[in-house]
Design an enzyme around this catalytic site. Sequence first.
Site, PDB file in Angstrom:
ATOM      1  N   ASP A 181      -8.392-100.950  13.230  1.00 25.49           N
ATOM      2  CA  ASP A 181      -9.447-101.046  11.849  1.00 25.49           C
ATOM      3  C   ASP A 181     -10.575 -99.642  12.345  1.00 25.49           C
ATOM      4  OD1 ASP A 181     -10.836-101.300   9.460  1.00 25.49           O
ATOM      5  OD2 ASP A 181     -11.016-103.143  10.152  1.00 25.49           O
ATOM      6  N   ASP A 222     -12.273-106.304  11.855  1.00 27.36           N
ATOM      7  CA  ASP A 222     -13.341-107.470  10.723  1.00 27.36           C
ATOM      8  C   ASP A 222     -13.210-107.644   9.477  1.00 27.36           C
ATOM      9  OD1 ASP A 222     -13.319-104.683   9.891  1.00 27.36           O
ATOM     10  OD2 ASP A 222     -15.756-104.694   9.984  1.00 27.36           O
TER      11      ASP A 222
HETATM   12  O1  LIG Z   1     -10.073-100.497   6.548  1.00 33.04           O
HETATM   13  P1  LIG Z   1     -11.406-100.015   7.298  1.00 33.04           P
HETATM   14  O2  LIG Z   1     -11.616 -98.971   7.394  1.00 33.04           O
HETATM   15  O3  LIG Z   1     -12.233-101.187   7.952  1.00 33.04           O
HETATM   16  O4  LIG Z   1     -12.101 -99.313   6.022  1.00 33.04           O
HETATM   17  C1  LIG Z   1     -13.102-100.432   4.654  1.00 33.04           C
HETATM   18  C2  LIG Z   1     -14.057-100.140   3.888  1.00 33.04           C
HETATM   19  O5  LIG Z   1     -14.611 -99.525   5.077  1.00 33.04           O
HETATM   20  C3  LIG Z   1     -15.776 -98.397   3.944  1.00 33.04           C
HETATM   21  O6  LIG Z   1     -16.829 -99.361   3.856  1.00 33.04           O
HETATM   22  C4  LIG Z   1     -17.540-100.323   4.744  1.00 33.04           C
HETATM   23  O7  LIG Z   1     -18.023 -99.895   6.010  1.00 33.04           O
HETATM   24  C5  LIG Z   1     -19.012 -98.502   5.264  1.00 33.04           C
HETATM   25  C6  LIG Z   1     -19.677 -98.393   6.431  1.00 33.04           C
HETATM   26  O8  LIG Z   1     -20.637 -98.741   7.359  1.00 33.04           O
HETATM   27  C7  LIG Z   1     -20.327 -99.367   5.220  1.00 33.04           C
HETATM   28  O9  LIG Z   1     -21.072 -99.369   4.490  1.00 33.04           O
HETATM   29  C8  LIG Z   1     -19.790-100.649   3.935  1.00 33.04           C
HETATM   30  O10 LIG Z   1     -20.701-101.536   2.992  1.00 33.04           O
HETATM   31  C9  LIG Z   1     -18.177-101.598   4.206  1.00 33.04           C
HETATM   32  O11 LIG Z   1     -17.636-102.146   3.374  1.00 33.04           O
HETATM   33  C10 LIG Z   1     -15.474 -97.772   3.271  1.00 33.04           C
HETATM   34  O12 LIG Z   1     -16.497 -96.659   2.306  1.00 33.04           O
HETATM   35  C11 LIG Z   1     -14.185 -98.498   2.789  1.00 33.04           C
HETATM   36  O13 LIG Z   1     -13.993 -97.354   1.429  1.00 33.04           O
HETATM   37  C12 LIG Z   1     -13.248 -99.215   2.742  1.00 33.04           C
HETATM   38  O14 LIG Z   1     -11.862 -99.308   2.536  1.00 33.04           O
END
Ligand SMILES: O=P(O)(O)OC[C@H]1O[C@H](O[C@H]2O[C@H](CO)[C@@H](O)[C@H](O)[C@H]2O)[C@H](O)[C@@H](O)[C@@H]1O
Length: 262
Positions: A23, A205
């Site tokens: 991820d 995660d």
């Molecule tokens: O599958 P991933 O690579 O883990 O992506 C999942 C989501 O990640 C992002 O949001 C998350 O990370 C952000 C930056 O650290 C944080 O601000 C947020 O609170 C988290 O939920 C991304 O913005 C999403 O679009 C993804 O789906």
Amino acid sequence: MRTASDVILRLTSDPARCGLVMDFDGVLAPIVDDPSASALLPGAEEVLATLSRHFGVVGLLSGRPASFLRERLSLDSVVLMGSYGVETWTENGIEVLPAVAAFSDAVAEAEAELRRLFDSQSVPGIHVESKGLAVAVHWRRAADRAVAQRLVEAATTEIASRTGLRREPGKLVEELRPPVEEDKGTGLLRAIATAGVDVVAYAGDDRGDLPAFAAVLASGGEALVVKGDDIAPEVAAVDGVQFDGPPAFLDWMKELAAHLER
Ligand SMILES: O=P(O)(O)OC[C@H]1O[C@H](O[C@H]2O[C@H](CO)[C@@H](O)[C@H](O)[C@H]2O)[C@H](O)[C@@H](O)[C@@H]1O
């Protein structure tokens, strides 16, 4: 109980038949308040380059769009699967699974409605993220996260029932995406089949990683759980090796790379 060292020994016994899929946010990139500011940890790109010289497959499998992943990592040797596995970066551009195309109007309608509800800053700290094939609403920056979560969930529930889109919960975020029978589990199995490898480790995660954890364990592989402040109980309970956040996971990857280079 398996340890991080056990996994290194297993993956390095016949590297060409093994792989590592990960991820992005919360695993290779520390969680930050602004999703657009998310970036690989320093040193991660070099380690991924080394791992990909030895393993049958090294890949990123993320809820992020494939284009976002490519902006953060420009190594051709690493497979980039975005939007929960429905799109893949290729040398000829981004390949999207055909079933997803039918939902582009629904995603546009959902984004317009979410922006109408939340872009005015009437609820400070709620932020709409355009993702191309999906749309996400974040409340990490809200002063009262519980209130913000209730507002976002009420909106996404109503819009999902109206548009047919599927809700995808994450860390202080809710996403609306096409309701196709595709997730990180099917994406991971496709990556394993394409690479023709026997043993894969998957690092995640968040709740969007649960199908990939289930798939990797069912296929006899290794689950690597990267912990963090907002980890969901069902993720913390995954039967895998646990790491104390992205820096600890990067240290493990460096150790793995050092074994492969011996
Ligand atoms: O599958 P991933 O690579 O883990 O992506 C999942 C989501 O990640 C992002 O949001 C998350 O990370 C952000 C930056 O650290 C944080 O601000 C947020 O609170 C988290 O939920 C991304 O913005 C999403 O679009 C993804 O789906």
